[in-house]
Design an enzyme around this catalytic site. Sequence first.
Site, short mmCIF file in Angstrom:
data_model
loop_
_atom_site.label_atom_id
_atom_site.label_comp_id
_atom_site.label_asym_id
_atom_site.label_seq_id
_atom_site.Cartn_x
_atom_site.Cartn_y
_atom_site.Cartn_z
CE LYS A 98 15.48 50.91 4.10
NZ LYS A 98 14.39 50.60 3.14
CD GLU A 102 14.66 53.42 0.51
OE1 GLU A 102 14.10 52.40 0.93
OE2 GLU A 102 14.92 53.62 -0.70
CG ASP A 132 16.90 50.37 -5.08
OD1 ASP A 132 17.18 49.24 -4.65
OD2 ASP A 132 15.89 51.00 -4.73
CD GLU A 138 20.24 43.68 0.25
OE1 GLU A 138 20.54 43.73 1.46
OE2 GLU A 138 19.45 44.47 -0.27
CD GLU A 146 11.79 47.53 -5.80
OE1 GLU A 146 12.59 46.92 -5.05
OE2 GLU A 146 11.45 48.71 -5.60
C1 GCU Z 1 14.17 49.65 -2.65
C2 GCU Z 1 12.76 49.19 -2.51
C3 GCU Z 1 12.24 49.36 -1.10
C4 GCU Z 1 13.21 48.73 -0.12
C5 GCU Z 1 14.60 49.28 -0.33
C6 GCU Z 1 15.66 48.59 0.53
O1 GCU Z 1 14.25 51.04 -2.55
O2 GCU Z 1 11.93 49.90 -3.41
O3 GCU Z 1 10.98 48.75 -1.03
O4 GCU Z 1 12.80 48.95 1.17
O5 GCU Z 1 14.98 49.08 -1.65
O6 GCU Z 1 16.45 47.84 -0.03
O7 GCU Z 1 15.72 48.80 1.73
#
Ligand code: GCU
Length: 663
Positions: free
Chosen positions: A276, A280, A359, A381, A387
Site C-alpha cells: 500500500k 492514506e 471503499d 480486492e 467494515e
Molecule cells: C479503508 C479502511 C482502512 C484501510 C484501507 C485500505 O479505508 O478503513 O482501515 O487501511 O481501507 O484498504 O488500505
Amino acid sequence: MPLPVPVPPEGVDPAWLPPAAFRAVGSRRTLIRGSGPLVETVHGEVDDACRRFGGRVVRDASDDGPYDLVLGLGADGPELLGEEGFTSAREGGTTTVTASGGRGLLYGLFHVVRLGEAAFTGGPSRRTHHPALALRMLDHWDNVAVHPVMGQVERGYAGGSLFWRDGRARGDLDRVRAYGRLLAACGINAISVNNVNVHATEARLLTDRVGEVAAVAEALRPYGVRTHLSVSFAAPVLLGGLSTADPLDGAVRSWWAEATRRVYEAIPDFGGYVVKADSEGQPGPFAYGRSHAEGANLLAAALEPFGGTVHWRAFVYDHRQDWRDRTTDRARAAYDHFVPLDGEFAANAVLQVKHGPMDFQVREPVSPLIGAVPRTRLAVELQATQEYTGQQRHVCWLGPMWSEVLRFRHEDGTSVGESARGGLVAVANVGDDPFWTGHPLAQANLYTFGRLAWQPDAEPRAVLDEWISLSFPDAPTRLADGLHAVLDGSWRTYEKYTAPLGVGFMVQPGHHYGPSVDGYEYSPWGTYHFADRDGIGVDRSVASGTGFAGQYGTPWAGRYESPDTCPDELLLFFHHVPYGHVLKSGKTVIQHIYDTHFEGVEEVEEALSVWALLAGLVDPARHGRVAERYEEQLRSAREWRDQVNSYFFRKSGVPDGRGRLIH
Ligand code: GCU
C-alpha cells in the site's frame, strides 16, 4: 507417513469441516496413489475419516481392489490440469480423482467431501476441474503490536489475530494449521499475514523477524496455502539505514534484492509482497518523483529470481481533500493514477484494485479501472471483513454482491472475474474468536469467497448450499431452509436500512459502525452526499459533474451519465437529484428512502424470529451467539432507520406518504 489432521484447540468451532462432513468418504474403501507432502495430507485426511466411520484406506497397492474411491497422482493430461486441477470420474462403482499435483489431489478430495454420498452414486461420468483464477488470497490486516487506535486487527471483528499477539508471534500453530485446512477446503491458496498499513514492528517481519513468518508459512504449507507479506515502501530507510527509498537508486535496488533473497532463504515457497503505497499516509514512490510502475517494478525485480509476485494496491487517492472543493472526486482517483501506467508494470507485478471506486460500501458501481488496463495483470480486492456491512454484528451474506461484481462485463465483454488474471483477494474476516468470524454466520462469507475465487461465475446460492451441508451435515430441511431465509437476502436488507441508492458512507467516523448521516460530510476523506433541502447525491456525470461516469466504456458510460438510464440502486452515486425525482420503481427518492428504511427493519425482525424457531436444530452456543447478535442488529437497524428518515424528513420537509412515525 500420513500427516495427522490438525485439530483446533478445545472449544474452537470446526466451521465447514466438522467430522460428520467426512462420513461418506470415511465409510468407504479408498486407495491413495502417489508421493509428496500433499499426498500425505490427503492420506491423513482419509485415514482420520476412516477411523471415525469404519472405512479403510490403502496406499499404493498394486491390486485392483475393489475400491470405492481412488485418489491418485497420475499423468492424466497434466498439461491440461496444472498444479491445482483434477479430474473426477465414476466408472464401474469406483470414484476416481486424478491430479497431476498435490494441491490438485487435495482439492479433489475436498470436492468428494462436498459431494458426500452423491460422490459414490450414479452412472459413468468424467469431469475436469480447474480453478478459474490461479491466486485466491486473503489479506489479513493483522498488526503484530496492538495499534493504539486500530487494535490487534485493523477492521477486525473476530477477536485477536490468529498469528500475532501483543507484539509477538503467538505460539499456538495448531490453530493456524486448522485454519489452513479450512482455507484449502474452500479453495483459498494464499494469505498475507500482516496489515497493509505497515507500522514499525510489522516492518521488521521482512528482516530480522522473518523467522516468525516462516513458522506461519510452515504451518500452512501442508494445505497448499502460500504466505505473503505486506511491506513498507520505506523499508530501505526504516530498516536498512539508507537515506532514500528511491526506486531508481542502485543501493535501494540492492537492498531489496538482498532482503528478498533472505526471505526466500527462510521461506522457499514465499508468495511475495503486498504494498500500500502513497495511500492514506503510507510511504511511496511519489516522494521521489517516481511513478507507481517504477515503485512496483523495484519490488518485482527483487522477487523475480525466486518466482515471487508483488501485489501493488491501486487504492491511491487524496485523503486530505477540502470538502469545499467540488472538482476533486475520490471515485476518479484509481483510474486517473493507473490507466496511464498500463503496460509499464513488470510481468510479476499485479495491480490490486478494490472492486468499487470508493471503499467497500454496501453498494458501489464496479471500478472502471478494472476494465481499463488490458496490459496489466490485475487482482480484484473484496472485503470479507464487514467494515461497512455491519461489522459481524449484523448478518450480511456478501455472496450476491460479490457475484454481481464478478459477473459484471465491461465494454470488451470481459467479466470482472475474467479480468482478474492476477487473482481474487479478500480482506480476511477471521480472528481468534472460537467461531473464527465473530458472527457464526459470517463463516459463510469466507467460504463463499473461496468458492467464488475458484469459480467466479458460480451461483452464490449453490455455494451457500454447500456451506450449509458441510457445516450442518445432518441438517433437516427445516434448518437449511431457515439458513437460506436469514442469509439469502441479508445484503439487500442491510442496504435497505443504511445509506440509500448507492450514496455510501453516512457511518460514524473512525470506527464506521452505526449511522451518522453527516459523519463524513465535512471531512477531508472525499466521501460526501451533498444533501440539502432540495435534493441529494453526487453529480459524477460528464455533462455537469466530476466526469467520473466517462471513465467507463459503452454501454456503461452512457447509462450512468443520465439519471433516466442510471440504475436506481446507483442513482445517488452518479447524480444529484431532487427528493421528488421519480425512480424506475415509480417511487420518489424521498419515499424510497422512507420505505426501504421501514422495510429493512421489518426484515431484520422477521429474520430474528426465523432464527428463534431454529433453536434446537443448531447447537446452543452457536444459536445463542447468533441470537444475541440479532438483538444488536435490530437495535442498530432501528437507529439507522430513525436517524436516516428523520434527517431527510427535516431536510426536505416532505412527509411520509404512508403517514408513519418519523422522529
Ligand atoms: C479503508 C479502511 C482502512 C484501510 C484501507 C485500505 O479505508 O478503513 O482501515 O487501511 O481501507 O484498504 O488500505
